[in-house]
Enzyme design. Structure first.
Site, PDB file in Angstrom:
ATOM      1  N   THR A 128       0.904  -1.167   0.029  1.00  0.00           N
ATOM      2  CA  THR A 128      -0.254   0.047  -0.003  1.00  0.00           C
ATOM      3  C   THR A 128       0.919   1.202   0.059  1.00  0.00           C
ATOM      4  OG1 THR A 128      -1.675  -1.348   1.382  1.00  0.00           O
ATOM      5  CG2 THR A 128      -1.939   1.128   1.283  1.00  0.00           C
ATOM      6  N   GLU A 158      -3.520  -5.261  -2.725  1.00  0.00           N
ATOM      7  CA  GLU A 158      -4.124  -6.415  -1.931  1.00  0.00           C
ATOM      8  C   GLU A 158      -4.852  -6.261  -0.959  1.00  0.00           C
ATOM      9  OE1 GLU A 158      -2.836  -9.703  -2.146  1.00  0.00           O
ATOM     10  OE2 GLU A 158      -4.648  -9.756  -0.943  1.00  0.00           O
ATOM     11  N   ARG A 161      -7.697  -9.612   4.347  1.00  0.00           N
ATOM     12  CA  ARG A 161      -7.725  -9.150   5.924  1.00  0.00           C
ATOM     13  C   ARG A 161      -7.131 -10.184   6.967  1.00  0.00           C
ATOM     14  NH1 ARG A 161     -13.867 -10.560   5.658  1.00  0.00           N
ATOM     15  NH2 ARG A 161     -12.948 -11.861   4.182  1.00  0.00           N
ATOM     16  N   LYS A 214      -6.684   0.948  -3.098  1.00  0.00           N
ATOM     17  CA  LYS A 214      -6.179   0.596  -1.973  1.00  0.00           C
ATOM     18  C   LYS A 214      -6.551   1.236  -0.594  1.00  0.00           C
ATOM     19  CE  LYS A 214      -5.195  -2.237   1.507  1.00  0.00           C
ATOM     20  NZ  LYS A 214      -4.103  -2.969   1.746  1.00  0.00           N
ATOM     21  N   PHE A 259     -19.060  -3.818   8.793  1.00  0.00           N
ATOM     22  CA  PHE A 259     -18.210  -2.625   9.349  1.00  0.00           C
ATOM     23  C   PHE A 259     -19.171  -1.446   9.671  1.00  0.00           C
ATOM     24  CE2 PHE A 259     -13.748  -3.290   8.571  1.00  0.00           C
ATOM     25  CZ  PHE A 259     -13.817  -4.310   7.947  1.00  0.00           C
ATOM     26  N   LYS A 261     -20.393  -1.932  12.846  1.00  0.00           N
ATOM     27  CA  LYS A 261     -20.213  -2.592  14.161  1.00  0.00           C
ATOM     28  C   LYS A 261     -19.605  -1.499  15.201  1.00  0.00           C
ATOM     29  CE  LYS A 261     -20.072  -7.007  16.558  1.00  0.00           C
ATOM     30  NZ  LYS A 261     -19.212  -6.859  17.453  1.00  0.00           N
ATOM     31  N   GLY A 267      -8.237  -0.499  14.692  1.00  0.00           N
ATOM     32  CA  GLY A 267      -6.766  -0.401  14.737  1.00  0.00           C
ATOM     33  C   GLY A 267      -6.093  -1.171  13.759  1.00  0.00           C
ATOM     34  N   CYS A 270      -3.234  -1.525   9.057  1.00  0.00           N
ATOM     35  CA  CYS A 270      -3.687  -0.930   7.965  1.00  0.00           C
ATOM     36  C   CYS A 270      -4.433   0.261   8.201  1.00  0.00           C
ATOM     37  CB  CYS A 270      -4.387  -1.877   7.068  1.00  0.00           C
ATOM     38  SG  CYS A 270      -3.214  -3.372   6.492  1.00  0.00           S
ATOM     39  N   ARG A 339      -0.518  -4.239  16.483  1.00  0.00           N
ATOM     40  CA  ARG A 339      -0.200  -2.945  16.069  1.00  0.00           C
ATOM     41  C   ARG A 339      -1.546  -2.008  16.351  1.00  0.00           C
ATOM     42  NH1 ARG A 339       1.848  -4.196  10.180  1.00  0.00           N
ATOM     43  NH2 ARG A 339       0.137  -5.784  10.577  1.00  0.00           N
TER      44      ARG A 339
HETATM   45  C1  UDX Z   1      -8.145  -4.219   6.734  1.00  0.00           C
HETATM   46  C2  UDX Z   1      -8.876  -4.132   5.457  1.00  0.00           C
HETATM   47  O1  UDX Z   1     -10.223  -4.858   5.671  1.00  0.00           O
HETATM   48  C3  UDX Z   1      -8.253  -5.170   4.253  1.00  0.00           C
HETATM   49  O2  UDX Z   1      -9.228  -5.143   3.271  1.00  0.00           O
HETATM   50  C4  UDX Z   1      -6.704  -4.462   4.342  1.00  0.00           C
HETATM   51  O3  UDX Z   1      -6.188  -5.087   3.087  1.00  0.00           O
HETATM   52  C5  UDX Z   1      -5.980  -4.421   5.379  1.00  0.00           C
HETATM   53  O4  UDX Z   1      -6.772  -3.490   6.452  1.00  0.00           O
HETATM   54  P1  UDX Z   1      -7.531  -5.597   8.688  1.00  0.00           P
HETATM   55  O5  UDX Z   1      -6.697  -4.646   9.093  1.00  0.00           O
HETATM   56  O6  UDX Z   1      -7.065  -7.306   8.599  1.00  0.00           O
HETATM   57  O7  UDX Z   1      -8.023  -5.435   7.254  1.00  0.00           O
HETATM   58  O8  UDX Z   1      -8.912  -5.479   9.701  1.00  0.00           O
HETATM   59  P2  UDX Z   1     -10.467  -5.521   9.408  1.00  0.00           P
HETATM   60  O9  UDX Z   1     -11.000  -6.756   9.560  1.00  0.00           O
HETATM   61  O10 UDX Z   1     -10.546  -4.736   8.304  1.00  0.00           O
HETATM   62  O11 UDX Z   1     -10.616  -4.567  10.739  1.00  0.00           O
HETATM   63  C6  UDX Z   1     -10.002  -3.323  10.952  1.00  0.00           C
HETATM   64  C7  UDX Z   1     -10.383  -2.874  12.316  1.00  0.00           C
HETATM   65  O12 UDX Z   1     -11.789  -2.433  12.469  1.00  0.00           O
HETATM   66  C8  UDX Z   1     -10.411  -3.773  13.533  1.00  0.00           C
HETATM   67  O13 UDX Z   1      -9.762  -3.212  14.629  1.00  0.00           O
HETATM   68  C9  UDX Z   1     -11.888  -4.146  13.927  1.00  0.00           C
HETATM   69  O14 UDX Z   1     -12.074  -4.481  15.143  1.00  0.00           O
HETATM   70  C10 UDX Z   1     -12.669  -2.785  13.478  1.00  0.00           C
HETATM   71  N1  UDX Z   1     -13.698  -2.767  13.246  1.00  0.00           N
HETATM   72  C11 UDX Z   1     -14.128  -3.597  11.943  1.00  0.00           C
HETATM   73  C12 UDX Z   1     -14.767  -2.176  13.983  1.00  0.00           C
HETATM   74  O15 UDX Z   1     -14.373  -1.568  15.071  1.00  0.00           O
HETATM   75  N2  UDX Z   1     -16.114  -2.346  13.521  1.00  0.00           N
HETATM   76  C13 UDX Z   1     -16.589  -3.046  12.552  1.00  0.00           C
HETATM   77  O16 UDX Z   1     -17.735  -2.914  12.100  1.00  0.00           O
HETATM   78  C14 UDX Z   1     -15.614  -3.774  11.746  1.00  0.00           C
END
Ligand code: UDX
Length: 442
Positions: A128, A158, A161, A214, A259, A261, A267, A270, A339
C-alpha cells in the site's frame, strides 16, 4: 517467453502479506521463490513455521513446501535469475513523527532487485503506497535494471484481512490490475490464472488508479466504522441505543451491516496508518480538503478509546487501586497482531491511572508481553478476572463471548462488565445480576 505461459514468481518481503501470497501461489501450482533480507524469517518459513498467527496458513505452508514448488532465499541475485513476475510485498508503516507512509522498504527492495533483472520481466507492486509511487519506481527500475525498459511495473493492490488471509488470497472478491501495457496485463492474467478461472471480477486500470483503490477502500471502511461510532456519541448524549440504531441502519440494503459495528473502533497495521498517509498525500497534492474528513474519522476513532476508559471510571468511581480484568490485546479477534491495538491502548491507559490491570488474549499475549512488559498478564479469561472489580471486554474473541455470566460470577469480586465491542447479550448478563455497560447504550 510467451506472456500467457505460466510464469515463475518471486515474492519480495515475507511478512504478513508476502508470506501469505507466496504460500497460496505455490499451493495454486506456481513455482515460487520467497525473498527477504531477514535470514531468521527465511529460515523459519523454510522450516515450515509461519512466524505469525493466521488460521489455515501453517497447513498450507507444509503443503507448499512438500510440493517442492516453494523455496525461500535472501539472495536478490537468485530472485532476478529465477523470476518472470516479481511481487513487491514489503511493508509501508507510518513514519515516526509524521502521518506519511515510510517507503524505505519499498525503495530498498526495488534497488536490490532491479540490478538483477537481466531479461524481460514484470515487477508487480502489492504494497500500500502513496499515489505516484509506482511512477517514480518505474524510473528507478529502468535506470538500474540491465534489461532497462524491458522490465515493466504493474500495480495489484492487496485487500486481504488478517484472520481471513488465505480465503481472501485464494478467492478474492476482485482483482485490480494497474498496467501500462497489454503485455503486462497478459503476464498478470497468467500469474493469476487459477483465481481468474473461478470467475473473479477484474478491473483493468492505470497505475495511479490501482494505487488509489487500496487507500480509498480502507478509507471508506474506516469512515463507516467511525460514522457509527459518532452516532454512538450522540446516542450517549440522549440516552438512545446505538445497537438498535445500527441494527436498523443495517437492514437498509444500501447501507448494509458490514463495518457498521459500533464499539472501541479500528486499529491494526492498515486502517489507521492508511487513512493518515492518504490525508497526508492528498495535502501534498493540493487536494487535502477533499479528504480532510479523514482527520475527523481518525479523531472519532481515538475518542472511542478514551471513552471506554471513562466508562470504566464511571462504573468504578475511579480507576486507581481497582482490579481490572482486560479481555483482549489483539486489534481484532483471530489475530495476534497488536499494532495500534485499541485493546492495549485502553489497558495501558487504565494501568497509567493506577488500575491493577491484568490482560489476557488467546493469541496475542506473547506480542503484548514483549511490547508492554509493564502490564500484567494472566493465563486465561477467568484467571485475570479473579477478584476483579470490573471485567472489560476489549477484543471480541469467541472464547470471551462463550463465557457464561454465572461462571464468571464465581471468580470476580464485583459483577460489573464493560462490553467494549457490543459482543455480549446485555439482557442475559443483566438478568444474571451483572451491571452491564457498553458505549452508546444507556
Ligand atoms: C483491513 C482491510 O479490511 C483489508 O481489506 C486491508 O487489506 C487491510 O486492512 P485488517 O486490518 O485485517 O484489514 O482488519 P479489518 O477486519 O478490516 O478490521 C479493522 C479494524 O476495524 C479492527 O480493529 C476491527 O476490530 C475494527 N472494526 C471492524 C470495527 O470496529 N467495527 C466494524 O464494524 C468492523
Amino acid at each position: 517467453m510467451n506472456p500467457t505461459e505460466s510464469p515463475r514468481l518471486t515474492v519480495i518481503g515475507t511478512g504478513y502479506l508476502g508470506a501469505t501470497h507466496a504460500i497460496c501461489m505455490a499451493v495454486l501450482g506456481f513455482e515460487v521463490l520467497g525473498v527477504d533480507v531477514d535470514q531468521r524469517k527465511v529460515d523459519r518459513l523454510a522450516s515450515g513455521e509461519v512466524p505469525f498467527f493466521e488460521p489455515g496458513l501453517p497447513e498450507l505452508l507444509t503443503k507448499a513446501l512438500e510440493s517442492g514448488r516453494l523455496r525461500f532465499t535472501t539472495s536478490f541475485e537468485e530472485a532476478g535469475e529465477f523470476g518472470d513476475v516479481h511481487f513487491l510485498c514489503v511493508g509501508t508503516p507510518q513514519q515516526p513523527g509524521s502521518d506519511a507512509a515510510d517507503l524505505t522498504y519499498v525503495e530498498a527492495a526495488v534497488r536490490a532487485l532491479a540490478p538483477n533483472l537481466t531479461r524481460r520481466a514484470l515487477v508487480v507492486g502489492k504494497s500500500t503506497v502513496p499515489v505516484g509511487t509506482a511512477k517514480r519506481i518505474t524510473g528507478v527500475i529502468h535506470d538500474l535494471a540491465p534489461a532497462g525498459e524491458e522490465v515493466e511495473l504493474a500495480w495489484n493492490p492487496e485487500f486481504l484481512r488478517e484472520g481471513f488471509a488465505v480465503d481472501d488470497t485464494m478467492r478474492p472478491d476482485r482483482l485490480v490490475f494497474g498496467v501500462a501495457s497489454d503485455w503486462a496485463l497478459e503476464r498478470l492474467e497468467a500469474a493469476f490464472k487459477p483465481i481468474l478461472d473461478l470467475g473473479t471480477p477484474v478491473v483493468r486500470t492505470d497505475l495511479a488508479t490501482a494505487e488509489l483503490v487500496k487507500v480509498a477502500a480502507n478509507s471508506f471502511l474506516a469512515t463507516k466504522i467511525s460514522y457509527i461510532n459518532a452516532m454512538a456519541e450522540v446516542c450517549e448524549a440522549v440516552g438512545a441505543d446505538i445497537k438498535h440504531l445500527a441494527d436498523s441502519l443495517a437492514l437498509d440494503d444500501r447501507i448494509g451491516g458490514k463495518f457498521l459495528k459500533p464499539g472501541l473502533g479500528f486499529g491494526g497495521g492498515c486502517l489507521p496508518k492508511d487513512i493518515r498517509a492518504f490525508a497526508h498525500r492528498a495535502e501534498e497534492l493540493g487536494v487535502g480538503q477533499a479528504v480532510s474528513f479523514l482527520r475527523e474519522v481518525d479523531d472519532i476513532n481515538r475518542r472511542r478509546r478514551a471513552r471506554t476508559v471513562d466508562l470504566v471510571r464511571e462504573m468504578l468511581g475511579g480507576i486507581s487501586g481497582k482490579r481490572i480484568a482486560a479481555w483482549g490485546a489483539a486489534f481484532k479477534p483471530n489475530s495476534d497482531d497488536i499494532r495500534d491495538a485499541p485493546a492495549l491502548d485502553v489497558a495501558r491507559t487504565m494501568h497509567g491511572l493506577g488500575g491493577h490491570v491484568r490482560v489476557f488474549d488467546p493469541a496475542a499475549l506473547d506480542n503484548a508481553r514483549r511490547a508492554f512488559p509493564e502490564l500484567r498478564y494472566g493465563d486465561s479469561a477467568l484467571d485475570v478476572a479473579q477478584d476483579a472489580d470490573v471485567v472489560v471486554l476489549l477484543t471480541e474473541w469467541s472464547d470471551f463471548k462463550e463465557i457464561e455470566p454465572d461462571a464468571l460470577a464465581q471468580v470476580v469480586r464485583h459483577k460489573r462488565i464493560v462490553d467494549g465491542r457490543h459482543a455480549l447479550d446485555a439482557a442475559k448478563w443483566r438478568s444474571a445480576g451483572w451491571e452491564y455497560r457498553a458505549l452508546g447504550r444507556s
